[in-house]
Design an enzyme around this catalytic site. Structure first.
Site, PDB file in Angstrom:
ATOM      1  N   ASP A 217      -0.978  88.702  51.682  1.00 13.53           N
ATOM      2  CA  ASP A 217      -0.231  89.762  52.341  1.00 13.53           C
ATOM      3  C   ASP A 217       0.298  90.756  51.313  1.00 13.53           C
ATOM      4  O   ASP A 217       0.797  90.361  50.256  1.00 13.53           O
ATOM      5  CB  ASP A 217       0.932  89.132  53.119  1.00 13.53           C
ATOM      6  CG  ASP A 217       1.691  90.132  53.959  1.00 13.53           C
ATOM      7  OD1 ASP A 217       1.102  90.679  54.904  1.00 13.53           O
ATOM      8  OD2 ASP A 217       2.878  90.352  53.671  1.00 13.53           O
ATOM      9  N   GLU A 277     -10.308  76.928  39.598  1.00 13.53           N
ATOM     10  CA  GLU A 277     -10.177  75.478  39.436  1.00 13.53           C
ATOM     11  C   GLU A 277     -10.630  74.741  40.698  1.00 13.53           C
ATOM     12  O   GLU A 277     -10.848  73.514  40.654  1.00 13.53           O
ATOM     13  CB  GLU A 277      -8.725  75.112  39.139  1.00 13.53           C
ATOM     14  CG  GLU A 277      -8.206  75.593  37.794  1.00 13.53           C
ATOM     15  CD  GLU A 277      -6.761  75.160  37.582  1.00 13.53           C
ATOM     16  OE1 GLU A 277      -6.407  74.040  38.023  1.00 13.53           O
ATOM     17  OE2 GLU A 277      -5.974  75.949  37.004  1.00 13.53           O
TER      18      GLU A 277
END
Length: 558
Positions: A217, A277
């Site tokens: 957002d 990751e």
């Protein structure tokens, strides 16, 4: 239960994560949890309700869902004011409910993207409660604080999108704090490395839980200028009301210093490193910047060390014309040739595109053409719940409004409630099958009931059936998912381009007007593609398109 999936194959999260580039060209279905399905009968949608309807979503053929916020919140801005980033608000259920939703979605082959609202928190967040206590505590500079001017007025002229100054006075610290939205949504101070560390840790919590990505957002609001310079006035020729409604004085400033700051790029690299990751995860950023949105989008998505994709308000505003779309496509391709855009015509913040763009007498034709258009453009696609039913914007009375944005700028801007009303599942059921409560949090419009899922499911020619067919068609053509785009000269009111990859070239032509047009196809000899709702094949090198007609054909490259 009604809406159970016909799919039999189940998939694991490892299966889904094996395709690291699934997001490129994906179709993502946005769910606004308050309005999708109420399971516990309190008139508000919840996570269990969403889980019960995932079969319906899977049968649409989408690749992923995006869940608007469901975190702990006082709900001043209906979840976009987070007071605990690691828990589910009791309104929506529990962490266990979320885990079960995630497990079922993955089993159905649906990836799950969740909203992350990290530019600001709720003023009820423990971090802010501590920060406002004094100027010397451990979190004193976790938010953006500034002294008043000598006359007591705010530090500068920055404005809140929700109206008034972007600064609120706090009597504890005898300072102002920054809020780009409601005063109950204080901005976090990203210039503090400890804040960045804490927010990345909150995101890691959900990645460890198995989510497939984040919708970020207000991603360009993370940093402000530490010099707190006044924003300049927008020149009349540069006025653009795409980020805020035209009646909002927020548009009168060029927002050079309160957002879209260059320091954000380094944080986005930290964020991307975290995502890397967890291979197979993705990010999509919301960029609200009327004057510089394409430039910012290019910066945020170029290369392999920033966001995977982002969306702007180019296609969420008021203009629907071939000229506007052509200009936006060309500018996007020029500004961000190696970036990736996420396309949307509707979402939880704007008037539904059927009402925004289509005259009533042409709505059905427009709905079909608009879907084929967005599924043919270069980028990933976000569809908003209910658009697959052809739902128009709900007309609500002032006394029914709950959105603080609409209440502030009524009546010229009616806010966001009209696009957030509950999904309609069964035309004859109480509240359209959304809830068993006496009353839902927003009214269910009568004119939505005739478009309920049970009125369209399995009905040939229905809008819902067309959405399923069109999404399936896109999946059959790799050029539409990930190919290059090249614009073609066309008559006024017509948008034409090709999409090409190593396997195929697809011709896409759209009449974006309410009158019939004839399109010459000089040097092109397309053949049938099997696209749903296709216009008749060309005759004598000319293509006839009805009002809001569309044609998608295959170009022979042999």
């Amino acid at each position: 239960m009604f809406g159970a999936s016909m799919m039999t194959e189940t998939r694991s999260v490892n299966d889904l994560r094996a395709d690291r580039n699934w997001w490129r060209g994906a179709v993502i279905y946005q769910i606004y949890p308050r309005s999708f399905q109420d399971h516990n009968g309190d008139g508000i949608g919840d996570l269990v309700g969403i889980t019960e309807r995932l079969g319906y979503v899977a049968d649409l053929g989408v690749d992923a869902i995006w869940l608007s916020p469901f975190f702990t919140s006082p709900m001043r801005d209906f979840g976009y004011d987070v007071s605990n980033y690691r828990d589910v608000d009791p309104t929506f259920g529990t962490l266990g409910d979320f885990d079960r939703l995630l497990e079922k979605a993955h089993a159905l082959g649906i990836r799950v993207i969740i909203d992350q609202v990290i530019s600001h928190s709720s003023d009820r967040h423990p971090w802010f409660a501590e920060s406002r206590l004094s100027r010397t505590n451990e979190r004193a500079d976790w938010y953006v604080w500034a002294d008043a001017k000598p006359d007591g007025t705010p530090p500068n002229n920055w404005l809140s999108i929700f109206g008034g100054s972007a600064w609120a006075w706090d009597s504890r610290r005898m300072q102002y704090y920054l809020h780009n939205f409601l005063a109950s949504q204080p901005d976090l101070n990203f210039h503090n490395p400890a804040v960045q560390d804490a927010l990345l840790s909150e995101m890691r919590f959900w990645l460890e839980r198995g989510v497939d990505g984040f919708r970020l957002d207000t991603v360009n609001f993370y940093f402000h200028s530490q010099g707190l310079e006044n924003n300049p006035v927008v020149r009349p020729e540069d006025f653009n009301a795409s980020t805020a409604p035209a009646v909002n004085p927020y548009n009168f400033q060029e927002h050079l210093y309160d957002k879209s700051r260059p320091e954000n790029l380094e944080f986005l690299k930290r964020l991307r490193a975290l995502m890397d990751e967890y291979p197979g995860t993705t990010t999509v950023g919301e960029i609200g910047d009327s004057q510089h949105q394409l430039e910012v989008m290019a910066q945020y998505t170029s290369g392999e060390d920033r966001l995977h994709m982002a969306y702007t308000f180019d296609y969420l505003g008021g203009e629907f014309s071939a000229g506007h779309f052509r200009k936006s496509i060309v500018e996007t391709e020029t500004a961000a040739p190696d970036g990736w855009i996420c396309l949307a015509f509707s979402n939880h913040d704007v008037v539904r595109h059927v009402s925004r763009w289509a005259a009533r007498e042409h709505q059905d034709g427009f709905i079909r053409m608009a879907l084929l258009l967005i599924l043919s453009m270069r980028g990933s696609v976000c569809l908003y719940q209910g658009e697959e039913l052809g739902l128009p914007e709900a007309e609500l009375a002032f006394e029914d409004l709950v959105d603080p944005y609409g209440i502030e700028f009524w009546p010229q801007f009616k806010g966001r409630d009209g696009c957030r009303t509950p999904m309609v599942w069964q035309a004859a059921a109480h509240l359209g099958g959304f809830s068993s409560a006496p009353k839902s949090w927003l009214p269910v419009p009568n004119n939505h009931l005739m478009r309920a899922v049970d009125q369209q499911l399995g009905v040939e020619g229905s809008v819902l059936s067309f959405y399923r067919e069109a999404i399936a068609f896109r999946k059959m053509h790799p050029a539409l998912r990930g190919g290059d785009i090249a614009m073609i000269e066309s008559p006024d009111g017509v948008l034409a381009f090709t999409r090409s990859d190593d396997t195929e070239t697809v011709l896409c032509v759209f009449n974006m007007t309410e009158t019939e047009v004839i399109v010459p196809l000089e040097g092109l000899a397309p053949t049938a593609s099997g696209a749903p709702g296709n216009s008749p094949e060309p005759v004598d090198g000319k293509l006839s398109l009805a009002p809001f007609g569309a044609y998608i054909g295959l170009i022979d490259r042999s």
